[in-house]
Design a protein around this motif. Sequence first.
Motif, mmCIF file in Angstrom:
data_model
loop_
_atom_site.group_PDB
_atom_site.id
_atom_site.type_symbol
_atom_site.label_atom_id
_atom_site.label_comp_id
_atom_site.label_asym_id
_atom_site.label_seq_id
_atom_site.Cartn_x
_atom_site.Cartn_y
_atom_site.Cartn_z
ATOM 1 N N GLU A 40 50.542 56.060 37.889
ATOM 2 C CA GLU A 40 51.112 56.294 36.738
ATOM 3 C C GLU A 40 50.728 55.752 35.503
ATOM 4 N N ALA A 41 49.818 54.451 35.719
ATOM 5 C CA ALA A 41 49.376 53.702 34.794
ATOM 6 C C ALA A 41 47.793 54.262 34.456
ATOM 7 N N GLY A 42 47.278 55.113 35.497
ATOM 8 C CA GLY A 42 45.859 55.571 35.087
ATOM 9 C C GLY A 42 44.941 54.207 35.548
ATOM 10 N N TRP A 43 45.291 53.291 36.419
ATOM 11 C CA TRP A 43 44.492 51.992 36.661
ATOM 12 C C TRP A 43 44.333 51.759 38.247
ATOM 13 N N SER A 44 43.327 51.263 38.401
ATOM 14 C CA SER A 44 43.163 50.800 39.807
ATOM 15 C C SER A 44 42.285 49.528 39.737
ATOM 16 N N GLU A 45 42.667 48.673 40.879
ATOM 17 C CA GLU A 45 42.031 47.242 40.783
ATOM 18 C C GLU A 45 41.503 47.008 42.325
ATOM 19 N N ILE A 46 40.303 46.415 42.116
ATOM 20 C CA ILE A 46 39.601 45.866 43.464
ATOM 21 C C ILE A 46 39.316 44.579 43.383
ATOM 22 N N GLN A 47 39.291 43.871 44.537
ATOM 23 C CA GLN A 47 39.038 42.402 44.871
ATOM 24 C C GLN A 47 37.453 42.275 44.965
ATOM 25 N N THR A 48 36.906 41.422 44.098
ATOM 26 C CA THR A 48 35.523 41.249 44.389
ATOM 27 C C THR A 48 35.304 40.338 45.899
ATOM 28 N N LYS A 49 34.187 39.789 45.873
ATOM 29 C CA LYS A 49 33.848 38.622 46.857
ATOM 30 C C LYS A 49 34.294 37.438 46.471
ATOM 31 N N THR A 50 34.547 37.148 44.988
ATOM 32 C CA THR A 50 34.978 35.873 44.528
ATOM 33 C C THR A 50 36.324 35.772 44.129
ATOM 34 N N THR A 51 36.976 34.620 44.857
ATOM 35 C CA THR A 51 38.461 34.357 44.549
ATOM 36 C C THR A 51 38.859 34.256 42.980
#
Length: 125
Positions: A40-51
């Motif tokens: 609904e916001a046109g947004w995705s997020e992924i976690q890198t290997k860095t906390t």
Amino acid sequence: MSLVSLENTITLAMSVRDRHVSARWYHDMLGFEVIYHADEAGWSEIQTKTTGVTIGFGEQAEPAPGNCVPVFGVADMDSARQALEGANVIFDGPTDVIEGMVKTATFYDPDGNALMLAQDLTGAA
């Protein structure tokens, strides 16, 4: 002492043509995991290997090549923005709010590089 108190998070925001394809590529090539897709916001997020460091993808029909905007987490958008504006920092417009999700505001360094502040409104932080 800085004007703004930042949290221990940073999101590197990039414009992409297809968030799902980009998330899959970063997973397959670099082993990053999808945190969520907010269609609904046109947004995705992924976690890198860095906390504390994530990459966010915003869909654009024609993304600018080489674009990347660091997004710094803040606990209180209003006070952070007020402090920066009080120091003559230029913002590109009003704070954007997606209720129950996030407040964001884009501003510029002295060389015109875009940076962003984000306040988590999900209650998860």
